[in-house]
Each structure stands twice: as C-alpha cells, then as structure tokens.
Scaffold this motif. Structure first.
Motif, PDB file in Angstrom:
ATOM      1  N   ALA A   1       0.806  -1.212   0.000  1.00 48.24           N
ATOM      2  CA  ALA A   1       0.000   0.000   0.000  1.00 48.24           C
ATOM      3  C   ALA A   1       0.841   1.266   0.000  1.00 48.24           C
ATOM      4  CB  ALA A   1      -0.930   0.002   1.216  1.00 48.24           C
ATOM      5  N   GLN A   2       2.160   1.110   0.198  1.00 47.70           N
ATOM      6  CA  GLN A   2       3.030   2.277   0.269  1.00 47.70           C
ATOM      7  C   GLN A   2       3.308   2.834  -1.124  1.00 47.70           C
ATOM      8  OE1 GLN A   2       6.573   1.454   2.426  1.00 47.70           O
ATOM      9  NE2 GLN A   2       5.529   0.696   4.229  1.00 47.70           N
ATOM     10  N   ALA A   3       3.614   4.123  -1.159  1.00 46.16           N
ATOM     11  CA  ALA A   3       4.024   4.722  -2.438  1.00 46.16           C
ATOM     12  C   ALA A   3       5.363   4.160  -2.836  1.00 46.16           C
ATOM     13  CB  ALA A   3       4.125   6.238  -2.278  1.00 46.16           C
ATOM     14  N   LEU A   4       5.569   3.995  -4.157  1.00 46.72           N
ATOM     15  CA  LEU A   4       6.777   3.366  -4.651  1.00 46.72           C
ATOM     16  C   LEU A   4       7.594   4.346  -5.454  1.00 46.72           C
ATOM     17  CD1 LEU A   4       5.172   0.001  -5.839  1.00 46.72           C
ATOM     18  CD2 LEU A   4       6.218   0.529  -3.639  1.00 46.72           C
ATOM     19  N   GLY A   5       8.936   4.167  -5.441  1.00 50.18           N
ATOM     20  CA  GLY A   5       9.823   4.995  -6.244  1.00 50.18           C
ATOM     21  C   GLY A   5      10.925   4.146  -6.806  1.00 50.18           C
ATOM     22  N   GLY A   6      12.099   4.715  -7.141  1.00 49.74           N
ATOM     23  CA  GLY A   6      13.155   3.905  -7.737  1.00 49.74           C
ATOM     24  C   GLY A   6      14.523   4.501  -7.647  1.00 49.74           C
TER      25      GLY A   6
ATOM     26  N   PRO B   1      11.599  11.300 -14.914  1.00 53.52           N
ATOM     27  CA  PRO B   1      10.860  10.535 -15.928  1.00 53.52           C
ATOM     28  C   PRO B   1      11.258   9.075 -15.975  1.00 53.52           C
ATOM     29  CG  PRO B   1      11.558  12.655 -16.798  1.00 53.52           C
ATOM     30  CD  PRO B   1      12.244  12.489 -15.483  1.00 53.52           C
ATOM     31  N   SER B   2      12.556   8.786 -15.872  1.00 52.35           N
ATOM     32  CA  SER B   2      12.985   7.397 -15.929  1.00 52.35           C
ATOM     33  C   SER B   2      12.525   6.642 -14.692  1.00 52.35           C
ATOM     34  CB  SER B   2      14.508   7.310 -16.079  1.00 52.35           C
ATOM     35  OG  SER B   2      15.151   7.894 -14.967  1.00 52.35           O
ATOM     36  N   LEU B   3      12.526   7.303 -13.535  1.00 53.29           N
ATOM     37  CA  LEU B   3      12.043   6.656 -12.325  1.00 53.29           C
ATOM     38  C   LEU B   3      10.556   6.369 -12.434  1.00 53.29           C
ATOM     39  CD1 LEU B   3      13.884   8.713  -9.533  1.00 53.29           C
ATOM     40  CD2 LEU B   3      14.567   6.559 -10.608  1.00 53.29           C
ATOM     41  N   THR B   4       9.834   7.308 -12.974  1.00 54.39           N
ATOM     42  CA  THR B   4       8.404   7.103 -13.158  1.00 54.39           C
ATOM     43  C   THR B   4       8.140   5.936 -14.103  1.00 54.39           C
ATOM     44  OG1 THR B   4       7.969   9.458 -12.797  1.00 54.39           O
ATOM     45  CG2 THR B   4       6.244   8.180 -13.885  1.00 54.39           C
ATOM     46  N   SER B   5       8.941   5.847 -15.142  1.00 53.83           N
ATOM     47  CA  SER B   5       8.785   4.742 -16.099  1.00 53.83           C
ATOM     48  C   SER B   5       9.069   3.402 -15.420  1.00 53.83           C
ATOM     49  CB  SER B   5       9.732   4.942 -17.286  1.00 53.83           C
ATOM     50  OG  SER B   5       9.421   6.125 -17.989  1.00 53.83           O
TER      51      SER B   5
ATOM     52  N   ALA C   1       7.152  -1.572 -13.080  1.00 56.17           N
ATOM     53  CA  ALA C   1       7.142  -2.459 -11.916  1.00 56.17           C
ATOM     54  C   ALA C   1       5.721  -2.762 -11.471  1.00 56.17           C
ATOM     55  CB  ALA C   1       7.930  -1.832 -10.773  1.00 56.17           C
ATOM     56  N   GLU C   2       4.864  -1.751 -11.474  1.00 55.38           N
ATOM     57  CA  GLU C   2       3.469  -1.958 -11.091  1.00 55.38           C
ATOM     58  C   GLU C   2       2.772  -2.881 -12.095  1.00 55.38           C
ATOM     59  OE1 GLU C   2       1.863  -1.148  -8.415  1.00 55.38           O
ATOM     60  OE2 GLU C   2       3.632  -0.214  -7.574  1.00 55.38           O
ATOM     61  N   GLY C   3       3.259  -2.889 -13.326  1.00 56.91           N
ATOM     62  CA  GLY C   3       2.705  -3.781 -14.340  1.00 56.91           C
ATOM     63  C   GLY C   3       3.259  -5.192 -14.266  1.00 56.91           C
ATOM     64  N   GLY C   4       4.138  -5.451 -13.307  1.00 61.49           N
ATOM     65  CA  GLY C   4       4.665  -6.799 -13.103  1.00 61.49           C
ATOM     66  C   GLY C   4       5.940  -7.105 -13.857  1.00 61.49           C
TER      67      GLY C   4
ATOM     68  N   PRO D   1       9.561  -7.842 -14.167  1.00 60.08           N
ATOM     69  CA  PRO D   1      10.565  -8.215 -13.162  1.00 60.08           C
ATOM     70  C   PRO D   1      11.849  -7.394 -13.234  1.00 60.08           C
ATOM     71  CG  PRO D   1      10.421  -9.891 -14.874  1.00 60.08           C
ATOM     72  CD  PRO D   1       9.271  -8.956 -15.100  1.00 60.08           C
ATOM     73  N   VAL D   2      12.264  -6.974 -14.428  1.00 59.53           N
ATOM     74  CA  VAL D   2      13.487  -6.185 -14.538  1.00 59.53           C
ATOM     75  C   VAL D   2      13.303  -4.845 -13.833  1.00 59.53           C
ATOM     76  CG1 VAL D   2      15.080  -5.037 -16.112  1.00 59.53           C
ATOM     77  CG2 VAL D   2      14.186  -7.296 -16.682  1.00 59.53           C
ATOM     78  N   ALA D   3      12.150  -4.212 -14.027  1.00 57.75           N
ATOM     79  CA  ALA D   3      11.877  -2.942 -13.359  1.00 57.75           C
ATOM     80  C   ALA D   3      11.790  -3.137 -11.849  1.00 57.75           C
ATOM     81  CB  ALA D   3      10.579  -2.340 -13.893  1.00 57.75           C
ATOM     82  N   GLN D   4      11.154  -4.204 -11.429  1.00 55.65           N
ATOM     83  CA  GLN D   4      11.061  -4.480  -9.993  1.00 55.65           C
ATOM     84  C   GLN D   4      12.441  -4.697  -9.384  1.00 55.65           C
ATOM     85  OE1 GLN D   4       8.448  -7.861 -10.202  1.00 55.65           O
ATOM     86  NE2 GLN D   4       6.579  -6.618 -10.057  1.00 55.65           N
ATOM     87  N   TRP D   5      13.299  -5.414 -10.116  1.00 54.59           N
ATOM     88  CA  TRP D   5      14.646  -5.656  -9.622  1.00 54.59           C
ATOM     89  C   TRP D   5      15.438  -4.363  -9.519  1.00 54.59           C
ATOM     90  CZ3 TRP D   5      17.712  -8.572  -6.996  1.00 54.59           C
ATOM     91  CH2 TRP D   5      19.101  -8.476  -7.152  1.00 54.59           C
ATOM     92  N   LYS D   6      15.361  -3.529 -10.547  1.00 54.96           N
ATOM     93  CA  LYS D   6      16.096  -2.262 -10.518  1.00 54.96           C
ATOM     94  C   LYS D   6      15.630  -1.378  -9.374  1.00 54.96           C
ATOM     95  CE  LYS D   6      17.413  -1.983 -15.406  1.00 54.96           C
ATOM     96  NZ  LYS D   6      17.280  -1.218 -16.661  1.00 54.96           N
TER      97      LYS D   6
END
Length: 290
Positions: free
Chosen positions: A50-55, A78-82, A87-90, A92-97
């Motif tokens: 439920a927490q806000a996410l960043g990168g 912009p790149s963090l938002t992307s 990551a929210e779309g599932g 895995p590479v974005a989630q890992w980064k």
C-alpha cells in the motif's frame, strides 16, 4: 586470457612440475529441504504493497551516501516514473532495478523495507519460471537478496531475523536456479551453524564446492582456506592454494580477508605446493577456455 596469465604467473616463482591427485566437489547435495519452494512472508510484503513506490539503482548490502537533491537528480524523474509504472505492471526487470535502488539508496532515500517488497514481488510471481528463462538470473538474485534480509532482519519492521527462512530462500535459488551466490550463502549457513552436524557439514562443503566451481570467488576463498589449513577437510595445500589464488584475483578491494588468506597461504606454501597448484591452475584455465 590476460587475467588467466596473471593468475598463473602468481605461482610461477620457483615452481617445478609435480604430479598429484586432484580434488573437487561434484554432484548436487541431496538434502530434500534444499529443493523446497519457499513463499515470501506475506505479512511483510502485504504491509508494503500500500506504500508509495519509487526507484533508483544500487546493490543490496552496499550502502552509499544519499545524493543531494540537485537538478541532475530531478532530471531522472521521468525514468524513475517509467520504472515504477513498469514495476506496477509486473515487469521483473523494473522491480529488480527499483529494489536495488532502495536497497542501496542510490538516487532515492535508502529503504530496505521497500527493497524487500520489490524482491518479494519477483519471488512470488516468478518462482516457477524456467531456469533458462531470460529473467531467471533476476529471479534467482531476488531470492538471494530476500535470504540476506531474513538472515539479518530489517530494524523496526516486520522482517525479523529468521535463519530458517533465509535457508529456504538460498536453497531454492541454489537448487532450482543453480545460482552460485545462493550456493555460497547456503554453504555458509550449513558450515557456520554452531551445532552443525556431520550431515550439515557435508551439505555445506558440497554447496561450497559447487559455487567455487562456478567461479564464485568468495566460495573459492573459503574452500581454499579450508583445504589449505585442513579445516574439517583432509588437508590439500596445493588445491587450497589454487582456489585462494583464483579468489584473490577476483576479490574486490575491500575484501581484505581474501587477500590476507592468499598472502598467508603463499608464505606457508612449499615449492612443491606451488608447483602442484600451478598445474591445477593451468588445467582450470584450459578447462574454462577464458
């Protein structure tokens, strides 16, 4: 090849050919617990969803100073938002980064709990992916990262120290994905347990050998120490010196224990030890074709 030649040259001082029997660990450990499919702690993961996410980018366990808010940092938005969107779309590479970013505090405020959540998503969604899948390395690394969090806990959070959960994470990445870092971490759990049984030591030694054979330099260093010193293994000084030489060549500048272990072994090794280690190194290099 340049690195391989440096490794061999390190042992050529006064070396003469000496024949000797080889020593190696082979075959996968057979502890059935090491093949069980772990499930990441749901309370901890759900509490974070439920927490806000960043990168950001970084490596778990290697903390860096948090950079000040500058124009350059703002330009990465912009790149963090992307990444966040992917990551929210599932993805895995974005989630890992993003997990690495929060674990390391690179470009974002360091937050192990958020890193844990991202790694948990990968593990929960991709645990049964094929080991040959394009994202398999990422999935295995996520299990390793989670195992290390369970091993040390996260202060002031629901992620408490849990060595059994850590073992499950390492075991799965080591057994199913064949991840060398997981094999090394699993070996250390077996070997460093105060009340380790003979079976525990056998499993630990074999996992350590598998990781060393795959080029995991910390495993090579620990195995080299044990063989050279005869620490719970039959002493094989030449084989131990070979592993320590390989490990020393790959060690990071801050891994002083590896450099020091290698230096001590070299100072104690006889001419025959060095000569036999040289032969073993030449065989290793030829076998790996590097």
């Amino acid at each position: 090849m340049r690195t391989s030649r440096r490794i061999i040259l390190a042992l050529m001082l006064g070396a003469a050919p000496v024949a000797g029997s080889g020593f190696a660990f082979d075959g996968a450990p057979v502890n059935p617990k090491d093949a069980a499919l772990p499930v990441v702690s749901q309370p901890a993961a759900q509490a974070l969803n439920a927490q806000a996410l960043g990168g950001g980018l970084g490596i778990p366990g290697q903390k860096k100073a948090i950079p000040p808010a500058t124009t350059a940092a703002a330009a990465t938005a912009p790149s963090l938002t992307s990444l966040q969107y992917a990551a929210e779309g599932g993805h895995p590479v974005a989630q890992w980064k993003l997990g690495r970013m929060y674990a390391n505090g690179d470009g974002v405020t360091q937050d192990d709990l958020r890193a844990f959540e991202y790694f948990s998503r990968i593990a929960n969604q991709h645990a049964e992916d094929s080991p040959s899948a394009p994202q398999a390395t990422i999935v295995a690394n996520a299990f390793v990262a989670l195992g290390r969090y369970y091993l040390n806990g996260i202060p002031n959070s629901k992620v408490k120290v849990d060595r059994e959960r850590a073992r499950e994470m390492f075991s799965y990445a080591a057994s199913y994905f064949g991840n060398a870092d997981a094999q090394y971490d699993l070996a250390r759990l077996y070997l460093k347990t105060p009340d380790a049984s003979r079976e525990d030591f056998r499993y630990g030694a074999r996992w350590l050998g598998l990781a060393a054979q795959k080029g995991q330099h910390q495993a090579q260093a620990l195995l080299g120490q044990m063989l050279f010193n005869g620490d719970r293994l039959p002493p094989q000084r030449a084989r131990g010196l070979m592993w320590l030489t390989l490990a020393s060549e790959s060690a990071a500048p801050d891994e002083l224990w590896i450099k020091e272990s290698y230096t001590r072994a070299m100072s104690k090794a006889s001419g025959d030890d060095r000569a036999m280690a040289l032969q073993m190194l030449e065989h290793w290099v030829q076998g790996r074709r590097d």
